[in-house]
Design a protein around this motif. Structure first.
Motif, short mmCIF file in Angstrom:
data_model
loop_
_atom_site.label_atom_id
_atom_site.label_comp_id
_atom_site.label_asym_id
_atom_site.label_seq_id
_atom_site.Cartn_x
_atom_site.Cartn_y
_atom_site.Cartn_z
N LEU A 222 0.82 -1.21 0.00
CA LEU A 222 0.00 0.00 0.00
C LEU A 222 0.85 1.26 0.00
O LEU A 222 0.31 2.36 -0.03
CB LEU A 222 -0.92 0.02 1.22
CG LEU A 222 -2.26 -0.73 1.10
CD1 LEU A 222 -2.97 -0.76 2.44
CD2 LEU A 222 -3.15 -0.08 0.05
N ASN A 223 2.17 1.10 0.03
CA ASN A 223 3.05 2.26 0.15
C ASN A 223 3.80 2.61 -1.14
O ASN A 223 4.57 3.57 -1.16
CB ASN A 223 4.07 2.03 1.28
CG ASN A 223 3.41 1.95 2.63
OD1 ASN A 223 2.56 2.78 2.95
ND2 ASN A 223 3.77 0.96 3.43
N SER A 224 3.60 1.85 -2.20
CA SER A 224 4.26 2.18 -3.46
C SER A 224 3.64 3.44 -4.06
O SER A 224 2.52 3.84 -3.69
CB SER A 224 4.11 1.02 -4.46
OG SER A 224 2.76 0.88 -4.86
N ALA A 225 4.33 4.06 -5.00
CA ALA A 225 3.82 5.29 -5.62
C ALA A 225 2.49 5.02 -6.31
O ALA A 225 1.54 5.81 -6.19
CB ALA A 225 4.85 5.81 -6.63
N THR A 226 2.39 3.89 -7.02
CA THR A 226 1.14 3.57 -7.71
C THR A 226 0.01 3.34 -6.73
O THR A 226 -1.12 3.83 -6.92
CB THR A 226 1.33 2.30 -8.58
OG1 THR A 226 2.30 2.57 -9.59
CG2 THR A 226 0.03 1.90 -9.25
N ALA A 227 0.28 2.60 -5.65
CA ALA A 227 -0.76 2.32 -4.66
C ALA A 227 -1.26 3.61 -4.02
O ALA A 227 -2.47 3.78 -3.80
CB ALA A 227 -0.23 1.37 -3.59
N LYS A 228 -0.36 4.53 -3.72
CA LYS A 228 -0.77 5.79 -3.09
C LYS A 228 -1.66 6.60 -4.03
O LYS A 228 -2.65 7.21 -3.59
CB LYS A 228 0.46 6.59 -2.68
CG LYS A 228 1.19 5.99 -1.49
CD LYS A 228 2.44 6.80 -1.14
CE LYS A 228 3.15 6.20 0.06
NZ LYS A 228 4.39 6.94 0.42
N VAL A 229 -1.32 6.60 -5.32
CA VAL A 229 -2.15 7.32 -6.30
C VAL A 229 -3.53 6.71 -6.38
O VAL A 229 -4.55 7.42 -6.39
CB VAL A 229 -1.47 7.30 -7.69
CG1 VAL A 229 -2.44 7.76 -8.77
CG2 VAL A 229 -0.23 8.18 -7.68
N ARG A 230 -3.60 5.39 -6.41
CA ARG A 230 -4.88 4.71 -6.56
C ARG A 230 -5.75 4.86 -5.31
O ARG A 230 -6.96 5.04 -5.40
CB ARG A 230 -4.65 3.24 -6.91
CG ARG A 230 -4.03 3.10 -8.30
CD ARG A 230 -3.59 1.70 -8.63
NE ARG A 230 -4.65 0.86 -9.16
CZ ARG A 230 -5.15 0.96 -10.37
NH1 ARG A 230 -4.70 1.89 -11.20
NH2 ARG A 230 -6.09 0.14 -10.79
N CYS A 231 -5.14 4.80 -4.15
CA CYS A 231 -5.89 5.01 -2.90
C CYS A 231 -6.42 6.45 -2.82
O CYS A 231 -7.60 6.67 -2.49
CB CYS A 231 -5.00 4.72 -1.70
SG CYS A 231 -4.66 2.96 -1.43
N ALA A 232 -5.56 7.41 -3.11
CA ALA A 232 -5.98 8.81 -3.03
C ALA A 232 -7.10 9.11 -4.02
O ALA A 232 -7.99 9.92 -3.73
CB ALA A 232 -4.78 9.72 -3.30
N ALA A 233 -7.08 8.43 -5.17
CA ALA A 233 -8.11 8.66 -6.18
C ALA A 233 -9.49 8.24 -5.67
O ALA A 233 -10.51 8.85 -6.01
CB ALA A 233 -7.77 7.90 -7.46
N LEU A 234 -9.55 7.19 -4.85
CA LEU A 234 -10.83 6.74 -4.29
C LEU A 234 -11.44 7.82 -3.39
O LEU A 234 -12.62 8.16 -3.50
CB LEU A 234 -10.63 5.46 -3.49
CG LEU A 234 -10.21 4.20 -4.26
CD1 LEU A 234 -9.94 3.06 -3.27
CD2 LEU A 234 -11.26 3.79 -5.27
#
Length: 424
Positions: free
Chosen positions: A330-342
């Motif tokens: 959950l801490n990768s750059a992609t994961a952070k972008v996808r979580c924030a988008a929600l």
């Protein structure tokens, strides 16, 4: 018989419940400390019989290509040096035809209807409470083109006997008035009043407790190392305690592999090749600051391909799929972008309704097949090994029915639905 169920998610626990109904001695094994702590933990919460369209359709390859470089895209394909990923991808492309789409929808609707009936009967029998809302599912669209496509999809579902209604903007807002702030950007929607929502983790854990009361044995915190063959059957499963490392062989008359995305790896040494690949999904659970202004009807936002469901004093936003192997970071750059988008999208739809300062993020691996149709049935490599895996985004929707169907197959009965059971 003595039957070992490998996996304690919604699929494994539902299977255990219905096997107990058949009079079997049941042992459930899972590496976690309790039931429903992986893919069943914080999913989209929807029981969506009517929204079961396979990902593979005629337009899917163009969408995937368009989304390839976007970290916040609804479906993200990250190519890897993984033959299983490429095998899955090629099979997925083979399903991207109108004929395959229609065929796959038929089976998914059949399983969904059977499963919904099983769930309702199970809840009536047990009285389990799990923030259930029987308010339907509303799918809304933010462009005319998407609305037109949604109306066409609704027509397909109606041909298969699903009451999925096409609504104009005003009708969408009548079904869910909480969308009013976003109403000017809604072009229409579809609505199925018979669908519902609820907390899969709460349901699964309560059902596991009831299984235990009925005599089921639970071996939590045990890694499943492999299956031990004897002739044309499985003799035992090799286990290791996750903390002590102590190993043991657990013998039984039959075994059920219900380990989600990890099922293919368990069966591959037997020569059983399941085309199931993990699709990493995300969710954010937010505390409601203004419960009276929050939605109560479970929603599907077509633009972002996310589900929004009310769970008591919280809201769950879930969705997106990332084909990138067994990554749970959950801490990768992609994961952070996808979580924030929600969270950002929820705030666009319902400004100021939820506390977005402390989102509870989660990720899980949805065990996906190229057709979206799960593998339910008998192994082709061992006569006493049964498979219940590959449910993708519909594990909660199909959980009760999949467990019920497998118990019937073990008993030598064919479940009453038009479905292509694995191994038959």
């Amino acid at each position: 018989m003595k039957i070992v169920v490998l996996g304690a998610g919604i699929i494994g626990i539902a299977t255990a419940w219905y096997l107990l109904d058949e009079g079997h001695e049941v042992v459930v094994v899972d590496r976690q400390a309790d039931a429903a702590l992986e893919t069943s933990f914080a999913n989209g919460a929807q029981i969506s019989v009517s929204f079961c369209e396979p990902w593979a359709n005629a337009g899917a390859p163009f969408k995937v290509a368009k989304w390839l470089l976007r970290d916040d895209s609804p479906l993200l394909f990250r190519p890897r040096l993984d033959p299983n990923q490429w095998r899955w991808g090629l099979a997925f492309l083979m399903q991207c035809t109108t004929a395959a789409f229609e065929r796959n929808v038929e089976e998914l609707v059949q399983l969904g209807r059977y499963s919904h009936q099983s769930l309702k009967a199970l809840v009536d029998r047990t009285g389990i409470e799990y923030d259930r809302l029987e308010r339907g599912i509303l799918h809304f669209f933010s462009s005319q083109a998407d609305f037109d496509n949604g109306a066409a999809a609704a027509e397909i579902m109606r041909r298969h006997g699903v009451d999925r209604r096409v609504l104009g903007r005003d009708e969408v807002l009548q079904v869910e008035p909480a969308l009013a702030a976003f109403g000017s950007r809604i072009f229409g929607g579809t609505f199925t009043p018979s669908d519902e929502s609820g907390d899969a983790k709460v349901f699964t854990q309560k059902l596991a407790r009831l299984c235990e009361q009925r005599g089921a044995q639970f071996l939590y915190e045990h890694d499943i190392l492999g299956l031990q063959r004897a002739g044309d059957a499985i003799e035992a499963v090799q286990l290791a305690h996750t903390r002590s490392g102590e190993r043991k062989a657990l013998k039984a008359d039959a075994f059920v592999a219900a380990m989600g995305s990890y099922t293919p790896g368990l069966l591959r040494p037997l020569g059983e090749f399941l085309n199931i690949y993990p699709a990493k999904g995300y969710s954010a659970t937010l505390r409601l600051k203004k419960p009276e202004a929050a939605s109560v009807v479970s929603l599907l936002d077509d633009t972002r391909k996310i589900a929004i469901s009310r769970l008591g004093g919280h809201i769950r936003i879930a969705g997106t799929a990332e084909l990138s192997g067994f990554d749970l970071n959950l801490n990768s750059a992609t994961a952070k972008v996808r979580c924030a988008a929600l969270v950002r999208r929820y705030e666009e739809l319902f400004p100021g309704v939820a506390d977005t300062s402390e989102p509870n993020y989660w990720t899980g691996l949805r065990p996906s097949t190229p057709t979206n149709i799960p593998c339910i049935g008998r192994s082709r490599k061992a006569r006493n090994l049964w498979i219940n895996a590959g449910h993708g985004t519909l594990g909660w929707t199909h959980g009760a029915g999949s467990g019920h169907a497998l118990a019937e197959l073990v008993a030598g009965r064919r479940p009453d639905m038009a479905f292509g059971f694995y191994g038959l």
